[in-house]
Design a protein around this motif. Sequence first.
Motif, short mmCIF file in Angstrom:
data_model
loop_
_atom_site.label_atom_id
_atom_site.label_comp_id
_atom_site.label_asym_id
_atom_site.label_seq_id
_atom_site.Cartn_x
_atom_site.Cartn_y
_atom_site.Cartn_z
N UNK A 52 0.71 -1.09 0.09
CA UNK A 52 0.10 -0.08 -0.12
C UNK A 52 0.79 1.12 0.10
N UNK A 53 0.64 2.24 -0.66
CA UNK A 53 1.58 3.43 -1.07
C UNK A 53 0.73 4.62 -0.94
N UNK A 54 1.31 5.88 -0.47
CA UNK A 54 0.93 7.05 -0.85
C UNK A 54 2.03 7.75 -1.48
N UNK A 55 1.46 9.01 -2.07
CA UNK A 55 2.38 9.76 -2.83
C UNK A 55 3.49 10.81 -2.01
N UNK A 56 4.55 10.78 -2.59
CA UNK A 56 5.46 11.73 -1.99
C UNK A 56 5.61 12.97 -3.00
N UNK A 57 6.42 14.01 -2.66
CA UNK A 57 6.10 15.15 -3.61
C UNK A 57 6.98 15.10 -4.85
N UNK A 58 7.76 14.10 -4.66
CA UNK A 58 8.42 13.73 -6.08
C UNK A 58 7.67 12.53 -7.11
N UNK A 59 6.84 11.92 -6.68
CA UNK A 59 6.09 10.85 -7.13
C UNK A 59 5.28 11.50 -8.31
N UNK A 60 5.62 12.19 -9.31
CA UNK A 60 5.13 12.92 -10.11
C UNK A 60 4.59 12.14 -11.45
N UNK A 61 5.19 10.97 -11.46
CA UNK A 61 5.05 10.15 -12.85
C UNK A 61 4.09 9.00 -12.52
N UNK A 62 3.65 8.77 -11.30
CA UNK A 62 2.86 7.69 -10.98
C UNK A 62 1.63 7.73 -11.74
N UNK A 63 1.04 8.69 -12.19
CA UNK A 63 0.07 8.68 -12.87
C UNK A 63 -0.11 7.93 -14.42
N UNK A 64 1.28 7.95 -14.74
CA UNK A 64 1.62 7.69 -16.19
C UNK A 64 2.10 6.19 -15.99
#
Length: 224
Positions: A52-64
């Motif tokens: 299970x994960x949450x986003x960090x402020x550098x996880x800008x490509x997870x949506x892709x």
Amino acid sequence: MKILTVSDEECPALWDYYVPGRLAGYDLILSCGDLNAKYLSFLVTMARCPLLYVHGNHDINYNITPPEGCDCIDGQIVMYNGLRILGLGGCRRYHRGAHQYTENEMRRRILKLRLQLTKLKGVDIVVTHAPPEGLGDADDPAHWGFAALRELLDQYHPQYLVHGHVHMAYGHDIPRVLEYGDTKIINACERFSFEIPDREVPPKQLGQVIYKTRQKRGDDFLTP
């Protein structure tokens, strides 16, 4: 239940120099953000347990290219083996960018979960990227913690809050574990593990919260 937490820095022993069986025995992996999506996919494949994960402020490509086989719990409450787990990713806004929030924005995110928190009678583990204000954060604006998270602890008294964002290498005095009231606050930078008993939550406590069920390692994995 044995839980592995990871954040911010990929652990060479769990990736570059991985030895088969090293992740055996873990029942759950929690990611607090800022990690390579391929790394998370590797962990969930080798461990054969939910990640299970949450986003960090550098996880800008997870949506892709999201971490395959992993489940995002950002802004949600999920249940696993009776444990109530709340995810709140992102950090304090310090410039324009994804997964950054003002104090009021984070407070509103928590307010949206109030009904579920009431029906579930609280939460056992809070997974965040940024720490609570004054509890493992740093002095620079990019690494200030959220007062809203501290308020969450004051109101619901979870057993654990697990965060990332503040690297252990930032200073020799950065604590790995803090205690605040009834809550243990863990800095998950790179990796940290702990054990917690499974919890039994009677179905009647779920109220009108709607869940879907799927099987992982023979256990029920429930998410809103």
